[in-house]
Design an enzyme around this catalytic site. Structure first.
Site, mmCIF file in Angstrom:
data_model
loop_
_atom_site.group_PDB
_atom_site.id
_atom_site.type_symbol
_atom_site.label_atom_id
_atom_site.label_comp_id
_atom_site.label_asym_id
_atom_site.label_seq_id
_atom_site.Cartn_x
_atom_site.Cartn_y
_atom_site.Cartn_z
ATOM 1 C CG HIS A 184 44.616 -48.956 -57.327
ATOM 2 N ND1 HIS A 184 44.278 -48.528 -58.581
ATOM 3 C CD2 HIS A 184 44.388 -47.905 -56.510
ATOM 4 C CE1 HIS A 184 43.884 -47.270 -58.522
ATOM 5 N NE2 HIS A 184 43.953 -46.868 -57.282
ATOM 6 C CG ASP A 229 43.840 -38.547 -57.360
ATOM 7 O OD1 ASP A 229 45.028 -38.427 -57.030
ATOM 8 O OD2 ASP A 229 43.106 -39.461 -56.935
ATOM 9 C CG HIS A 279 41.897 -38.156 -52.857
ATOM 10 N ND1 HIS A 279 40.821 -38.941 -52.507
ATOM 11 C CD2 HIS A 279 42.537 -38.822 -53.854
ATOM 12 C CE1 HIS A 279 40.813 -40.033 -53.263
ATOM 13 N NE2 HIS A 279 41.839 -39.989 -54.075
ATOM 14 C CE1 TYR A 306 46.877 -40.670 -61.363
ATOM 15 C CE2 TYR A 306 44.964 -39.401 -62.037
ATOM 16 C CZ TYR A 306 45.757 -39.937 -61.048
ATOM 17 O OH TYR A 306 45.416 -39.751 -59.732
ATOM 18 C CG HIS A 345 49.475 -38.808 -58.458
ATOM 19 N ND1 HIS A 345 50.188 -39.539 -57.543
ATOM 20 C CD2 HIS A 345 48.167 -39.017 -58.159
ATOM 21 C CE1 HIS A 345 49.359 -40.163 -56.724
ATOM 22 N NE2 HIS A 345 48.119 -39.854 -57.068
ATOM 23 C CG ASP A 356 47.521 -42.063 -53.691
ATOM 24 O OD1 ASP A 356 46.463 -42.097 -53.035
ATOM 25 O OD2 ASP A 356 47.554 -41.733 -54.887
ATOM 26 C CD GLU A 409 43.404 -44.087 -54.090
ATOM 27 O OE1 GLU A 409 43.013 -43.226 -54.887
ATOM 28 O OE2 GLU A 409 43.587 -45.283 -54.410
ATOM 29 C CG HIS A 455 40.233 -41.666 -57.793
ATOM 30 N ND1 HIS A 455 41.227 -42.198 -57.022
ATOM 31 C CD2 HIS A 455 39.619 -42.699 -58.404
ATOM 32 C CE1 HIS A 455 41.246 -43.494 -57.157
ATOM 33 N NE2 HIS A 455 40.302 -43.836 -57.976
HETATM 34 FE FE1 FEO Z 1 42.911 -41.237 -55.708
HETATM 35 FE FE2 FEO Z 1 46.174 -40.275 -55.982
HETATM 36 O O1 FEO Z 1 44.670 -41.021 -55.165
#
Ligand code: FEO
Length: 388
Positions: free
Chosen positions: A24, A164, A78, A191, A222, A82, A80, A145
């Site tokens: 993004h 995250d 989370h 990040y 991540h 991903d 999101e 996040h």
């Molecule tokens: Fe906020 Fe890795 O997603």
């Protein structure tokens, strides 16, 4: 595709996205990973998922240890995509699984996926779940996040599944933080600056909660798993979340039409460097906004340069400022400069934005008409020197 055991009975079952180059708007020059974890206990537990295109990889890694249909618990830290993209496939296979997630995550999951038939239990900070040998404790971390974000802690193994928080967009061979520290800390900073920077107050709360825990491993969603550098990354999060900086770091971010503003940018950089600062010069024609943000996370001094184009800022600087406004970093010393032909609009517009961000702006905007003269560049240098 096999699971990798990171502690006895606890496995990494995620995916490495070596070819990811954009997230993004954020350039991910070293790819990323989507870390999911499997705890093999009386209740087989999956913590988080992966991005949807990597669903088969997740399932294959799980299947190398247990039949995915036997998963009893899915923790969604989370929503999101991903991390949640593979969860519909997991829930379809593991028909008896119960998903544990905060109330916000339950709402958001229902807005992203067809959750018909999913058995969902809402949890909040302080709630626990016994899976047999292990007990999972849930700690909500809203806005780190998204509103739904949560961490999961396994006390007997001292592992914090931090989602995250503490992550990096970084794919490498291996799973742990024995990779090059310069790279992993730089990717962690990038990040933080591009994903977490607006939420300093919330990160401070996370750090307060984390300080109560005995942690031997931070397993984010991540990048690498922290086990060798935990005090250092926690200290970095303290610095970044309090909008602290290194007093000797400076960045000059600019773009130029015909080289005049570039001459001014080089003059500012040279003046600051000769004052003993460590300066990064970042032209937005050649650097993505996310790299410019990485450069300013720890900088005390930030100079922005753009010539006036028509009645405004060059589009590259306009895009950068739009991005910067959203991230809303605080506690910087700014300086705006640029060349102009017949209107000084760009420089005052940049100055207005930095004023709204609450930055200290000790010097007025510095403008030079058309081509910089030797005397003009000398004025630029004097202004830059006065700031430090
Ligand atoms: Fe906020 Fe890795 O997603």
């Amino acid at each position: 595709m096999k699971a990798v055991e990171i502690k006895k009975g606890i496995y990494w079952v995620g995916a490495k996205d070596w070819n990811l180059r954009e997230f993004h708007g954020y350039t991910t020059s070293r790819g990323s990973t989507y870390n999911a974890y499997l705890i093999v206990d009386d209740k087989i537990t999956l913590i988080d998922g992966v991005k949807e295109p990597f669903t088969e990889e997740l399932i294959a890694r799980i299947a190398s240890v247990v039949d995915p249909e036997k998963i009893d618990v899915v923790v969604c830290n989370h929503v999101e995509m991903d991390h949640s993209g593979a969860l519909p496939a997991v829930m379809a296979k593991a028909k008896n699984a119960i998903m544990y997630c905060p109330a916000a995550a339950e709402r958001e999951l229902k807005m992203h996926y067809d959750t018909t038939g999913w058995n969902m239990r809402v949890v909040k900070t302080g709630d626990t779940l016994n899976t047999g040998k292990h007990t999972l404790s849930f700690v909500q971390m809203p806005m780190v996040h998204w509103p739904d974000s949560m961490m999961t802690y396994v006390a007997d193994e001292k592992i914090l599944f931090s989602n995250d928080a503490f992550g990096q967009h970084y794919a490498c061979d291996g799973l742990f933080d024995d990779a090059d520290p310069d790279i992993i800390f730089d990717e962690a900073k990038k990040y933080y600056g591009n994903i977490v920077w607006p939420y300093g107050a919330q990160v401070q709360k996370v750090l307060e909660e984390a300080a109560k825990l005995d942690i031997a491993m931070i397993a984010p969603s991540h990048g690498v798993i922290w086990q060798n550098h935990i005090p250092q990354i926690v200290e970095k999060y303290r610095l970044w979340s309090s909008y602290g900086h290194a007093a000797d770091k400076a960045v000059v971010i600019y773009d130029s039409m015909w080289g005049s503003t570039e001459q001014m940018a080089r003059e500012v950089a040279s003046a600051w460097s000769e004052k003993g600062l460590k300066v990064t010069l970042c032209c937005l024609k050649h650097n993505n906004v996310s790299d410019a943000i990485n450069a300013i996370v720890e900088a005390k001094y930030v100079a922005l340069g753009s010539p006036t184009l028509n009645s405004g800022i060059l589009p590259t600087m306009g895009a950068f400022l739009t991005y910067l406004k959203g991230l809303a970093p605080k506690n910087k010393v700014g300086f705006c400069f640029g060349s102009y032909g017949w209107k000084k609009d760009a420089q005052s517009e940049m100055q207005d934005i930095l004023t709204k961000l609450g930055w200290s702006l000790p010097e007025p905007i510095m403008t030079l008409n058309w081509r910089p003269t030797k005397e003009g560049l000398s004025l630029v240098r004097q202004a830059a020197e006065k700031i430090v």
